[in-house]
Design a protein around this motif. Sequence first.
Motif, PDB file in Angstrom:
ATOM      1  N   THR A  68       3.124 -21.534  -1.059  1.00  0.00           N
ATOM      2  CA  THR A  68       2.099 -20.482  -1.013  1.00  0.00           C
ATOM      3  C   THR A  68       2.050 -19.637  -2.280  1.00  0.00           C
ATOM      4  O   THR A  68       1.067 -18.944  -2.523  1.00  0.00           O
ATOM      5  CB  THR A  68       2.338 -19.551   0.198  1.00  0.00           C
ATOM      6  OG1 THR A  68       3.658 -19.015   0.115  1.00  0.00           O
ATOM      7  CG2 THR A  68       2.194 -20.303   1.504  1.00  0.00           C
ATOM      8  N   ASN A  69       3.110 -19.685  -3.092  1.00  0.00           N
ATOM      9  CA  ASN A  69       3.193 -18.754  -4.224  1.00  0.00           C
ATOM     10  C   ASN A  69       3.146 -19.407  -5.599  1.00  0.00           C
ATOM     11  O   ASN A  69       3.243 -18.713  -6.608  1.00  0.00           O
ATOM     12  CB  ASN A  69       4.441 -17.888  -4.102  1.00  0.00           C
ATOM     13  CG  ASN A  69       4.361 -16.936  -2.932  1.00  0.00           C
ATOM     14  OD1 ASN A  69       4.484 -17.344  -1.787  1.00  0.00           O
ATOM     15  ND2 ASN A  69       4.145 -15.664  -3.209  1.00  0.00           N
ATOM     16  N   LEU A  70       3.007 -20.723  -5.651  1.00  0.00           N
ATOM     17  CA  LEU A  70       2.805 -21.382  -6.944  1.00  0.00           C
ATOM     18  C   LEU A  70       1.309 -21.472  -7.228  1.00  0.00           C
ATOM     19  O   LEU A  70       0.515 -21.810  -6.339  1.00  0.00           O
ATOM     20  CB  LEU A  70       3.398 -22.795  -6.939  1.00  0.00           C
ATOM     21  CG  LEU A  70       4.859 -22.948  -7.344  1.00  0.00           C
ATOM     22  CD1 LEU A  70       5.300 -24.393  -7.160  1.00  0.00           C
ATOM     23  CD2 LEU A  70       5.122 -22.498  -8.778  1.00  0.00           C
ATOM     24  N   ASN A  71       0.940 -21.172  -8.445  1.00  0.00           N
ATOM     25  CA  ASN A  71      -0.448 -21.359  -8.865  1.00  0.00           C
ATOM     26  C   ASN A  71      -0.797 -22.845  -8.898  1.00  0.00           C
ATOM     27  O   ASN A  71       0.094 -23.712  -8.953  1.00  0.00           O
ATOM     28  CB  ASN A  71      -0.660 -20.765 -10.264  1.00  0.00           C
ATOM     29  CG  ASN A  71      -0.718 -19.248 -10.235  1.00  0.00           C
ATOM     30  OD1 ASN A  71      -1.248 -18.660  -9.295  1.00  0.00           O
ATOM     31  ND2 ASN A  71      -0.179 -18.613 -11.272  1.00  0.00           N
ATOM     32  N   LYS A  72      -2.087 -23.142  -8.898  1.00  0.00           N
ATOM     33  CA  LYS A  72      -2.541 -24.523  -9.035  1.00  0.00           C
ATOM     34  C   LYS A  72      -1.965 -25.113 -10.326  1.00  0.00           C
ATOM     35  O   LYS A  72      -2.018 -24.477 -11.387  1.00  0.00           O
ATOM     36  CB  LYS A  72      -4.073 -24.557  -9.076  1.00  0.00           C
ATOM     37  CG  LYS A  72      -4.651 -25.958  -9.130  1.00  0.00           C
ATOM     38  CD  LYS A  72      -6.171 -25.919  -9.161  1.00  0.00           C
ATOM     39  CE  LYS A  72      -6.723 -27.342  -9.254  1.00  0.00           C
ATOM     40  NZ  LYS A  72      -8.209 -27.340  -9.331  1.00  0.00           N
ATOM     41  N   GLY A  73      -1.390 -26.297 -10.217  1.00  0.00           N
ATOM     42  CA  GLY A  73      -0.767 -26.925 -11.382  1.00  0.00           C
ATOM     43  C   GLY A  73       0.630 -26.414 -11.657  1.00  0.00           C
ATOM     44  O   GLY A  73       1.238 -26.768 -12.673  1.00  0.00           O
ATOM     45  N   GLY A  74       1.153 -25.583 -10.746  1.00  0.00           N
ATOM     46  CA  GLY A  74       2.495 -25.023 -10.927  1.00  0.00           C
ATOM     47  C   GLY A  74       3.587 -26.048 -10.652  1.00  0.00           C
ATOM     48  O   GLY A  74       3.324 -27.167 -10.186  1.00  0.00           O
ATOM     49  N   GLN A  75       4.830 -25.651 -10.947  1.00  0.00           N
ATOM     50  CA  GLN A  75       5.964 -26.572 -10.778  1.00  0.00           C
ATOM     51  C   GLN A  75       7.153 -25.833 -10.168  1.00  0.00           C
ATOM     52  O   GLN A  75       7.397 -24.657 -10.456  1.00  0.00           O
ATOM     53  CB  GLN A  75       6.375 -27.167 -12.122  1.00  0.00           C
ATOM     54  CG  GLN A  75       5.334 -28.088 -12.748  1.00  0.00           C
ATOM     55  CD  GLN A  75       5.763 -28.540 -14.135  1.00  0.00           C
ATOM     56  OE1 GLN A  75       6.050 -27.733 -15.003  1.00  0.00           O
ATOM     57  NE2 GLN A  75       5.802 -29.845 -14.354  1.00  0.00           N
ATOM     58  N   LEU A  76       7.892 -26.577  -9.345  1.00  0.00           N
ATOM     59  CA  LEU A  76       9.122 -26.081  -8.728  1.00  0.00           C
ATOM     60  C   LEU A  76      10.291 -26.894  -9.262  1.00  0.00           C
ATOM     61  O   LEU A  76      10.270 -28.132  -9.232  1.00  0.00           O
ATOM     62  CB  LEU A  76       9.027 -26.242  -7.203  1.00  0.00           C
ATOM     63  CG  LEU A  76      10.293 -25.963  -6.383  1.00  0.00           C
ATOM     64  CD1 LEU A  76      10.724 -24.499  -6.516  1.00  0.00           C
ATOM     65  CD2 LEU A  76      10.064 -26.310  -4.914  1.00  0.00           C
TER      66      LEU A  76
END
Length: 281
Positions: free
Chosen positions: A229-237
């Motif tokens: 829910t908290n990563l932007n579009k195109g984000g990475q973990l």
Amino acid sequence: MQNPKYFIKSELKDLYSPDEISSLTRLILEKEFAIPFADILACKFNHLSDAEMQKLTEIVGKLKNSEPIQYILGESDFFGLAFYVNGSVLIPRPETEELVQWVLESAENKPMKILDIGTGSGCIAVTLAKKLPSAEVHAWDISEDALEVARKNAERNGVKVIFVKRDMLLEPVSDEKFDIIVSNPPYVTEVEKTEMQENVLNFEPHLALFVPDDNALVFYEKIADFALTNLNKGGQLFFEINRAKGADIARLLEEKGFKNIELRKDISGNERMVMAEPPTP
């Protein structure tokens, strides 16, 4: 008066390998007594004063008790930077340097928001802030003592990091959005304690190390849910992981809908890192 190099060697020879003793000797004489490495190699330094020799005796006594040299000297190197450490935080590890390198390879030096969950000494957050000056770096930890150490390290290395005390397992978390979330959470199971060395088990903070045998992935699950829910579009973990749990963590991420999941091995050939991207909305 005994030569300091030979004193260290004679006192530690039954407990440490010759290579370890050589490394410890350099660290002690360089960092505690400001003797240049070239002088240490050539034995071109004056004998220590009585007060300095007393200090050296104290340091060696702690080493004989298995206390890590980083805690004794209050300093650890990480990614070419110097970090203050004490018993409130884990000693930064080489595997974590590899995780940071992976994040740096993936990130671009542009305005972006990065979150380090379970920051400890701040080694991940501070290094990323140093290497990515355009990024806004946030760091969370449950321990106020750890956050105090991390704040010192941000100041010491001349970077701004936004530190927040937060318990990922209990508290309602932020609605802030991030481009990268990275974490080296507790992942050692209780059953693995028997395999651990005394210097880790007796001195490093258990809060930052251990998870229950029956819920070993508790932090990965909570952080993955937060990332969804908290990563932007195109984000990475990014995660550092228990080398025995790579397949389990990859499966957990897959079941939650993450894509482009990649496991990486560390320099020793163990699966110690994973990266995943959230599903496209």
